[in-house]
Design a protein around this motif. Structure first.
Motif, short mmCIF file in Angstrom:
data_model
loop_
_atom_site.label_atom_id
_atom_site.label_comp_id
_atom_site.label_asym_id
_atom_site.label_seq_id
_atom_site.Cartn_x
_atom_site.Cartn_y
_atom_site.Cartn_z
N TRP A 261 4.05 -7.48 1.79
CA TRP A 261 3.51 -8.85 1.68
C TRP A 261 4.25 -9.77 2.64
O TRP A 261 3.64 -10.59 3.34
CB TRP A 261 3.63 -9.36 0.25
CG TRP A 261 3.17 -10.77 0.10
CD1 TRP A 261 3.91 -11.91 0.17
CD2 TRP A 261 1.82 -11.20 -0.10
NE1 TRP A 261 3.12 -13.00 0.02
CE2 TRP A 261 1.83 -12.60 -0.15
CE3 TRP A 261 0.61 -10.53 -0.24
CZ2 TRP A 261 0.68 -13.35 -0.34
CZ3 TRP A 261 -0.54 -11.28 -0.43
CH2 TRP A 261 -0.49 -12.68 -0.48
N GLY A 262 5.58 -9.60 2.69
CA GLY A 262 6.37 -10.39 3.63
C GLY A 262 5.91 -10.13 5.05
O GLY A 262 5.78 -11.06 5.86
N ILE A 263 5.67 -8.85 5.37
CA ILE A 263 5.22 -8.53 6.72
C ILE A 263 3.87 -9.17 7.00
O ILE A 263 3.63 -9.66 8.10
CB ILE A 263 5.15 -7.00 6.88
CG1 ILE A 263 6.58 -6.48 6.96
CG2 ILE A 263 4.38 -6.62 8.13
CD1 ILE A 263 6.70 -5.03 6.72
N LEU B 162 2.81 -11.96 5.86
CA LEU B 162 3.05 -13.38 6.17
C LEU B 162 3.52 -13.54 7.61
O LEU B 162 3.06 -14.41 8.35
CB LEU B 162 4.12 -13.95 5.22
CG LEU B 162 3.73 -14.13 3.76
CD1 LEU B 162 4.90 -14.72 2.98
CD2 LEU B 162 2.53 -15.05 3.65
N ILE B 163 4.44 -12.63 8.01
CA ILE B 163 4.98 -12.73 9.37
C ILE B 163 3.88 -12.50 10.40
O ILE B 163 3.74 -13.26 11.37
CB ILE B 163 6.13 -11.72 9.56
CG1 ILE B 163 7.30 -12.11 8.66
CG2 ILE B 163 6.55 -11.65 11.01
CD1 ILE B 163 8.42 -11.11 8.65
N MET C 263 0.30 -4.32 1.55
CA MET C 263 -0.33 -5.63 1.43
C MET C 263 -0.64 -6.21 2.80
O MET C 263 -1.35 -7.20 2.91
CB MET C 263 0.58 -6.60 0.67
CG MET C 263 0.85 -6.21 -0.76
SD MET C 263 -0.65 -6.05 -1.73
CE MET C 263 -0.87 -7.70 -2.31
N LEU D 141 6.18 -5.86 -2.15
CA LEU D 141 6.79 -7.14 -1.76
C LEU D 141 7.10 -7.17 -0.28
O LEU D 141 6.82 -8.15 0.41
CB LEU D 141 8.06 -7.37 -2.58
CG LEU D 141 7.82 -7.58 -4.06
CD1 LEU D 141 9.15 -7.77 -4.78
CD2 LEU D 141 6.93 -8.79 -4.28
N ALA D 142 7.69 -6.07 0.23
CA ALA D 142 8.08 -6.05 1.64
C ALA D 142 6.85 -6.17 2.53
O ALA D 142 6.85 -6.93 3.50
CB ALA D 142 8.84 -4.77 1.95
#
Lengths: 376, 545
Positions: free
Chosen positions: B352-354, B356-357, B282, B349-350
């Motif tokens: 996606w988090g990356i 965002l970061i 993502m 999910l992971a």
């Protein structure tokens, strides 16, 4: 029969959670309304509103956990069902404004007068009656989920493919609701609500009532979801999650089970959205944004996938963290959220509740707890 | 099956190559002819005799000479800035306080003693203004002549007919000649005393030229036009209309291919990470964004230290963007993704988090606003083919997307690294048993996919806003392209991207941009129901794994 079905929902964990929630549902409105301002236990109205919002999120998380945790359907479009429910409620609230709008038109909401529309679009018919609106709150998301799920599951779109097309679905809706031509307020959405069922929406008592209703809805959805997963049907759902092909070969119509649980979950999300809108006072297309849906997934993941109670815990915890972070270090919230995504998937795959129950693993884990290595 | 899919893809690819060839052919054909220049010395001498009739002869001669100074001289005469010296037999143009020799434009320091203005009476003035019109029609620059022809076509001024006919006779450039002929036809068509035959001939000519102007001309005849002419005009207008529809279709295809190439660029890296490796990344859009910001940084450095290199900024940025995004990708794979192999939903999910970061990191570093990325000179401007306008920027992006695609295919099919990548993704344990270092290959493959996303970012920085949200707008489209084209098949990605691009652009005129996009999304969602594995699906037992 229904009673016995629902009674199955009361396993140890859910019963505990329901008791706590019930206390909160009663105590918070009472502390808000009946304690004087300076009393140490007094709950200010803004907190009632904020916690009411968390409760709506928690209900969305329970809906998501039902499909993801127990049936392996990772929906990245549950935000769309939530927003659709919200829009249905928003339309009811818009019609309640009546002549108190800026343009004081007896029938048309302000934005339609502004767009120079002459009459109410057919989609808005009936929304002045609460019963119809309440029905649409469940019907629209449910219908979308049914049609979407019926197509998707029948052609065996599974796993990440399903996740991606659910994301495309909510993205398409986002684009659609941004259009003024859709007749749902376009960019600005629906806002400026005055009252609900005759009660002033700004009043403390209405807010307390809405909070009570929302927490009650969380309790009901917890019990309902728990009843579903503890029934025979729930066992089939677990089987589908862990070995879909095998379940199909045994003779179960996998797609029917999936469509059923997906639709139920969408209706639940719709109700959550409907309870959310009067509390925050606005619904606009950004609620459809794919990021919102993924954020809901992380609530479930943090709390513990496949635990139901975990979904509630996760939604409240993450959103409380968000409120705190955006107040204290606004620039770092996205870092924190991103890190949460990474760290939870890497180090806490079972979430808070799942990890806690494995720590107390002397007694057998309740039905539905994830195996250490789930098959995808 | 795979083979036939490839053949199908090649067949779909052929028109693309064909249109590309057409473009190149059009490029080779550039206006080269210029109007011959006659010496104007004799005419200039006549200006020094101080007789009106000589002056008129001189003006007419200068006007048709095509001399580069002709316009300056006649303009000077119009403005009373033309002077002569009878003794030296020389003509001068007054420029401010100084003098220029009329023929050469060279400044003169010595002012002749008998300097006098070239006089003009009403007859001379009339000739001068007619000459000005002829002059632009005779301008040595073909582009200016085209402009003049267009303005005559618009005004349909009968007075400019003689000058136009003269210019038409001298013209050697085919494009300008055609424009002149059309302008002449437009005048004839509206001229009161033109015969029916002349008019029908004019209609014929206008019909052949085609275009929106022609339609206007043919439909906008005066009311008293004879029936025969009117019918001919109506028939001509119908032909032009059909032709215009075809051209606008071609233009839509071009826009579609252009959008398709953008989609291809955005999706092609994903075709490696998602299609070949099966990793749901993502954060792919953020790799594109990093590439775009690399371009921004490269341009900033060039602006500050070596402005002369600006036209090379994209060329320099491409390898740097590949390395930057690729490096981020390798780090990502080594630290996060490798723990999540076989768990696609968690990977989603992971990453996606990356994403965002990464987005927030870029926002903190460069600010939330759009950053200005300039276009080098070869990317700006446009040219016409028939009634289609083609901008260089879009053309280069299409060429670039296809080049990246070809390079990627070569890497996968012709290099040892590509062989190892395919081996590892097809049968990991066997590859490992053959001595391939699978973790190393994993990291490199993921790095390659991310690096290519970075390269895409360089191209997208030219057509999109460079902001932290750049990647977000492409991620869903990219996944749609890969899923639509068929996972694990690069040719599918190519065909998928181009198809979606063209469909999108054909829907836009009817449905509007937003609704068109929604319809495409709905179409893909329905398509996936029908063919869950995409256009060019890999068949075999491995699919259900």
């Amino acid at each position: 029969m229904i009673t016995s079905f629902l009674l199955k929902g009361f396993d140890r964990r859910v019963t505990f959670a329901v008791l706590i929630l019930a206390v909160i549902a009663v105590a918070v409105p009472c502390f808000n309304l009946y304690l004087p301002q300076n009393h140490p236990l007094h709950v200010p109205t803004y907190l009632v509103q904020l916690w009411g919002k968390y409760a709506a999120y928690a209900m969305l998380a329970v809906a998501l956990d039902l499909v993801w945790g127990y049936c392996g359907i990772l929906s990245l479009g549950h935000g769309a069902f939530f927003a659709l429910g919200g829009y249905a409620m928003g339309m009811y609230l818009m019609r309640q404004i009546g002549t108190r709008g800026v343009y004081a038109h007896p029938i048309l909401p302000d934005f339609m007068v502004f767009l120079n529309w002459k009459e109410l679009p057919v989609t808005w018919y009936g929304f002045d009656w609460f019963g119809y609106a309440a029905f649409m709150v469940m019907f629209v998301p449910g219908l979308l989920a049914f049609v979407f799920g019926w197509f998707a599951f029948r052609s065996r779109v599974t796993g990440v493919y399903l996740s991606i097309i659910t994301q495309a679905m909510t993205y398409a809706l986002l684009l659609a609701f941004f259009r003024n031509d859709m007749g749902f307020g376009g960019n600005n959405g629906l806002t400026d609500f005055k009252d609900i069922l005759g009660y002033n929406i700004q009043a403390d008592t209405t807010r307390a009532g809405l909070f009570f209703l929302t927490v009650l809805a969380v309790i009901v959805s917890l019990i309902l979801a728990s009843a579903i997963v503890n029934s025979k049907l729930g066992k089939v759902l677990l089987a589908i999650r862990d070995a879909e092909s095998r379940t199909r070969f045994i003779g179960y119509r996998v797609e029917n089970f999936k469509v059923f649980v997906f639709t139920v979950s969408a209706c639940m999300a719709g109700i959550a959205g409907a309870l959310y809108v009067p509390q925050v006072g606005i619904i606009n297309p950004s609620e459809f944004s794919p990021a919102n849906s993924i954020e809901a997934v992380i609530w479930v993941a943090v709390g513990g996938r496949g635990t139901l109670v975990g979904a509630v815990v996760g939604a409240v915890a993450v959103n409380w963290g968000k409120t705190w972070f955006t107040g204290a270090f606004p620039a770092y919230w996205l870092f924190a959220l991103g890190a949460l995504f990474v760290l939870v998937t890497l180090f806490l795959p079972k979430g808070i509740i799942g990890t806690l129950s494995s720590l107390m693993a002397r007694r057998p884990a309740p039905a539905g707890t994830l195996n250490p290595k789930p098959a995808e | 099956m795979l083979h036939s899919a490839r053949r199908l893809a090649a067949r779909a690819f052929a028109p693309l190559l064909l249109s590309f060839g057409l473009v190149l052919a059009a490029l080779a054909w550039l206006p080269s002819a210029a109007v011959a220049q006659a010496p104007i010395d004799a005419a200039l001498e006549k200006l020094t005799t101080d007789s009106y009739s000589d002056t008129i002869d001189a003006i007419q001669a200068i006007a048709v000479s095509g001399h580069p100074r002709a316009a300056v001289i006649i303009q000077a005469l119009q403005g009373g800035q033309l002077a002569f010296s009878a003794a030296e037999k020389k003509v001068y143009v007054r420029v401010g306080n100084g003098l220029q020799e009329a023929g050469s434009g060279a400044a003169t320091a010595a002012v002749p003693a008998d300097l006098a203005d070239v006089r003009a009476n009403n007859r001379v003035r009339g000739i001068v203004s007619a000459a000005m019109g002829t002059l632009t029609l005779l301008n040595p620059d073909p582009a200016r002549r085209l402009e003049a022809a267009a303005s005559v076509l618009k005004s349909r001024d009968v007075a400019s007919l003689p000058a136009l006919e003269q210019a038409l006779g001298r013209e050697t450039d085919p494009a300008v000649k055609a424009a002149f002929a059309a302008a002449r036809a437009a005048i004839v068509l509206n001229k009161a005393d033109a015969s029916d035959n002349e008019r029908v001939a004019a209609i014929d000519l206008i019909r052949k030229r085609g275009g929106q102007d022609a339609l206007g001309l043919l439909r906008g005849l005066p009311a008293d036009t004879p029936k025969r002419v009117k019918d001919a005009a109506e028939a001509g207008a119908k032909v032009v209309e059909t032709q215009l529809a075809l051209w606008s279709g071609a233009q839509n295809v071009w826009y579609g291919l252009s959008l398709g190439s953008v989609l291809l660029l955005a999706a092609i890296g994903l075709a490696i990470t998602f299609g070949v490796m099966g990793i749901i990344n993502m954060a792919h859009g953020e790799m594109v964004m990093i590439g775009a910001y690399t371009t921004f940084v490269v341009q900033e450095v060039i602006r500050a230290h070596a402005p002369g290199l600006f036209d090379w900024s994209l060329t320099i940025a491409i390898p740097l963007a590949f390395l930057t995004s690729g490096l981020v990708g390798v780090i990502l794979e080594r630290t996060v993704i490798r723990w999540l192999y076989g768990r696609p939903l968690e990977t989603l999910l992971a990453t996606w988090g990356i994403s965002l970061i990464l987005m927030q990191a870029v926002r903190t570093q460069f600010g939330a606003n759009n950053r200005e990325v300039g276009a080098p000179s070869f990317m700006s401007g446009s040219f016409d083919i028939g009634h289609m306008s083609i901008t260089w920027g879009r053309l280069w992006i299409i060429v670039f997307a296809l080049a990246v695609f070809a390079a990627l295919i070569l890497v996968l099919k012709r290099t040892p690294l590509g062989l190892q990548m395919r081996a590892v993704t097809q049968n990991r344990s066997m590859a490992s048993a053959m001595g391939i270092r699978t973790p190393f290959v994993d990291a490199l493959t993921f790095g390659l996919g991310c690096g290519i996303a970075g390269i895409a970012g360089v191209a997208l920085s030219q057509i999109d806003n460079v902001s932290p949200n750049l990647g977000q707008s492409y991620i869903i489209d990219s996944f749609m392209v890969v899923v639509f084209g068929g996972v694990g098949n690069l040719w599918g990605t190519l065909v998928g991207a181009m198809t979606l691009g063209v469909i999108n652009k054909f829907l836009e005129p009817y449905a509007g941009a937003v609704l068109g996009k929604i319809l495409v999304l709905v179409f893909i969602i329905l398509f996936i129901q029908k063919r869950p594995r995409g256009l060019f699906a890999l068949k075999g037992r491995s699919v259900e794994a």
